[in-house]
Motif scaffolding. Sequence first.
Motif, PDB file in Angstrom:
ATOM      1  N   ILE A   1      -3.083  13.010  -4.348  1.00  9.81           N
ATOM      2  CA  ILE A   1      -3.291  11.797  -3.560  1.00  9.81           C
ATOM      3  C   ILE A   1      -4.231  10.867  -4.311  1.00  9.81           C
ATOM      4  N   ILE A   2      -3.805   9.635  -4.508  1.00 13.75           N
ATOM      5  CA  ILE A   2      -4.559   8.660  -5.291  1.00 13.75           C
ATOM      6  C   ILE A   2      -5.457   7.849  -4.355  1.00 13.75           C
ATOM      7  N   PRO A   3      -6.770   7.855  -4.558  1.00 17.48           N
ATOM      8  CA  PRO A   3      -7.656   7.100  -3.659  1.00 17.48           C
ATOM      9  C   PRO A   3      -7.603   5.598  -3.939  1.00 17.48           C
ATOM     10  N   LEU A   4      -7.579   4.831  -2.859  1.00 16.02           N
ATOM     11  CA  LEU A   4      -7.645   3.374  -2.944  1.00 16.02           C
ATOM     12  C   LEU A   4      -9.040   2.905  -2.570  1.00 16.02           C
ATOM     13  N   THR A   5      -9.464   1.809  -3.173  1.00 21.22           N
ATOM     14  CA  THR A   5     -10.666   1.100  -2.743  1.00 21.22           C
ATOM     15  C   THR A   5     -10.320  -0.378  -2.661  1.00 21.22           C
ATOM     16  N   THR A   6     -11.242  -1.157  -2.116  1.00 17.64           N
ATOM     17  CA  THR A   6     -11.009  -2.603  -2.033  1.00 17.64           C
ATOM     18  C   THR A   6     -11.343  -3.296  -3.347  1.00 17.64           C
ATOM     19  N   ASP A   7     -11.793  -2.554  -4.340  1.00 19.03           N
ATOM     20  CA  ASP A   7     -12.223  -3.154  -5.610  1.00 19.03           C
ATOM     21  C   ASP A   7     -11.140  -3.168  -6.681  1.00 19.03           C
ATOM     22  N   THR A   8     -10.082  -2.388  -6.490  1.00 16.15           N
ATOM     23  CA  THR A   8      -9.100  -2.242  -7.556  1.00 16.15           C
ATOM     24  C   THR A   8      -7.677  -2.391  -7.033  1.00 16.15           C
ATOM     25  N   THR A   9      -6.790  -2.794  -7.933  1.00 19.29           N
ATOM     26  CA  THR A   9      -5.354  -2.802  -7.688  1.00 19.29           C
ATOM     27  C   THR A   9      -4.727  -1.737  -8.573  1.00 19.29           C
ATOM     28  N   ILE A  10      -3.887  -0.900  -7.987  1.00 16.29           N
ATOM     29  CA  ILE A  10      -3.253   0.192  -8.717  1.00 16.29           C
ATOM     30  C   ILE A  10      -1.786  -0.145  -8.951  1.00 16.29           C
ATOM     31  N   THR A  11      -1.307   0.102 -10.158  1.00 18.29           N
ATOM     32  CA  THR A  11       0.090  -0.120 -10.517  1.00 18.29           C
ATOM     33  C   THR A  11       0.774   1.222 -10.739  1.00 18.29           C
ATOM     34  N   ARG A  12       1.983   1.373 -10.186  1.00 19.02           N
ATOM     35  CA  ARG A  12       2.732   2.605 -10.349  1.00 19.02           C
ATOM     36  C   ARG A  12       4.209   2.283 -10.588  1.00 19.02           C
ATOM     37  N   HIS A  13       4.873   3.233 -11.282  1.00 26.67           N
ATOM     38  CA  HIS A  13       6.311   3.148 -11.522  1.00 26.67           C
ATOM     39  C   HIS A  13       6.928   4.467 -11.098  1.00 26.67           C
ATOM     40  N   MET A  14       8.033   4.405 -10.358  1.00 24.30           N
ATOM     41  CA  MET A  14       8.731   5.612  -9.925  1.00 24.30           C
ATOM     42  C   MET A  14      10.187   5.536 -10.360  1.00 24.30           C
ATOM     43  N   GLU A  15      10.677   6.617 -10.971  1.00 19.15           N
ATOM     44  CA  GLU A  15      12.049   6.696 -11.457  1.00 19.15           C
ATOM     45  C   GLU A  15      12.916   7.501 -10.497  1.00 19.15           C
ATOM     46  N   GLY A  16      14.157   7.083 -10.347  1.00 21.44           N
ATOM     47  CA  GLY A  16      15.110   7.840  -9.559  1.00 21.44           C
ATOM     48  C   GLY A  16      15.157   7.409  -8.102  1.00 21.44           C
ATOM     49  N   GLN A  17      15.878   8.189  -7.312  1.00 17.87           N
ATOM     50  CA  GLN A  17      16.081   7.871  -5.903  1.00 17.87           C
ATOM     51  C   GLN A  17      15.144   8.692  -5.015  1.00 17.87           C
ATOM     52  N   MET A  18      14.828   8.118  -3.858  1.00 15.78           N
ATOM     53  CA  MET A  18      14.049   8.790  -2.825  1.00 15.78           C
ATOM     54  C   MET A  18      12.722   9.323  -3.345  1.00 15.78           C
ATOM     55  N   GLN A  19      11.968   8.456  -4.024  1.00 17.35           N
ATOM     56  CA  GLN A  19      10.686   8.848  -4.590  1.00 17.35           C
ATOM     57  C   GLN A  19       9.529   8.359  -3.718  1.00 17.35           C
ATOM     58  N   LYS A  20       8.402   9.060  -3.819  1.00 12.77           N
ATOM     59  CA  LYS A  20       7.240   8.718  -2.994  1.00 12.77           C
ATOM     60  C   LYS A  20       5.964   8.982  -3.781  1.00 12.77           C
ATOM     61  N   THR A  21       4.983   8.080  -3.626  1.00 10.19           N
ATOM     62  CA  THR A  21       3.659   8.278  -4.203  1.00 10.19           C
ATOM     63  C   THR A  21       2.634   8.254  -3.073  1.00 10.19           C
ATOM     64  N   PRO A  22       1.762   9.283  -2.977  1.00  9.02           N
ATOM     65  CA  PRO A  22       0.763   9.319  -1.901  1.00  9.02           C
ATOM     66  C   PRO A  22      -0.563   8.683  -2.326  1.00  9.02           C
ATOM     67  N   PHE A  23      -1.151   7.916  -1.418  1.00  6.26           N
ATOM     68  CA  PHE A  23      -2.455   7.300  -1.617  1.00  6.26           C
ATOM     69  C   PHE A  23      -3.315   7.601  -0.400  1.00  6.26           C
ATOM     70  N   SER A  24      -4.594   7.293  -0.503  1.00  6.33           N
ATOM     71  CA  SER A  24      -5.482   7.397   0.655  1.00  6.33           C
ATOM     72  C   SER A  24      -6.536   6.299   0.587  1.00  6.33           C
ATOM     73  N   PHE A  25      -6.998   5.902   1.762  1.00  9.68           N
ATOM     74  CA  PHE A  25      -8.108   4.950   1.851  1.00  9.68           C
ATOM     75  C   PHE A  25      -9.080   5.484   2.885  1.00  9.68           C
ATOM     76  N   THR A  26     -10.338   5.698   2.479  1.00 10.69           N
ATOM     77  CA  THR A  26     -11.373   6.187   3.386  1.00 10.69           C
ATOM     78  C   THR A  26     -12.320   5.043   3.738  1.00 10.69           C
TER      79      THR A  26
END
Length: 259
Positions: A24-49
């Motif tokens: 799980i990739i943590p999010l903050t209000t200070d940064t923008t995260i870039t991701r690339h996903m290949e294929g079908q039915m893909q998912k990337t998990p994040f969290s914000f506390t």
Amino acid sequence: MMLRLLALLLLSITSGLAQQGLNIIPLTTDTTITRHMEGQMQKTPFSFTVTNPPANQDLLIIVNGLDWISNPDVLISTKNRSPNFIQESEYFCYVFGADVCPIPASALKEGTTFYISVFCPWTCSFTIHAQYTTETYLELNKKTTLIFTGEDEHSAQGKVVKFTIPQDFKSDHILIEASPRDTDSLDYNLGLFINQGNTIPSATLSQAQGAPSWHGGVTFSLKSPHPLYCAGCSYTMLVTTSDSIPVDIIAREATQDVK
């Protein structure tokens, strides 16, 4: 929309991600995260506390597709570490290209963690970031300017706006209008989404939305006997754009000139 719902349902069936051991990739209000996903039915998990939340501000989770084919969608839960479908998500947004997913200030308790799944039905590239936003309050017949200043030139943005029809309002017709200050700087359409009451709408879930109007603007006509119209009622709106521009917004009696 039915295809999107089917895709989310299929994701819940085909996802092989276990609840434990997730990256799980943590999010903050200070940064923008870039991701690339290949294929079908893909998912990337994040969290914000939530940590030291600013008073009376809402939170926006904003996901932008980076090309014409990328179509990320957002599922958010405080109970499930990897939400796979709408039924186990407290918040969800799924419109083509970009999502502005609001979480109200009332839900932003210190230490609360929001688990965010970004789902793509096919190969996609996207950015994700979190930002707090202050609500703007409109007065009848008075124009207010919303300043959109995104981190990236064409990053989706949102502003929460509230308005109450006076109890003693004599007319039965109000126009809610949002328009860019400089139409030459407008590359994307404005969005105007409306709920009666205090629930923040989104492009996915709203009771009404504005229609395109002159010079790149958007307008909603609130007129009796429309079911949302009533004197003394309050409304919550979400204004969205992917341009860094000033936007004028007004709720005015239909017979009144803009001031």
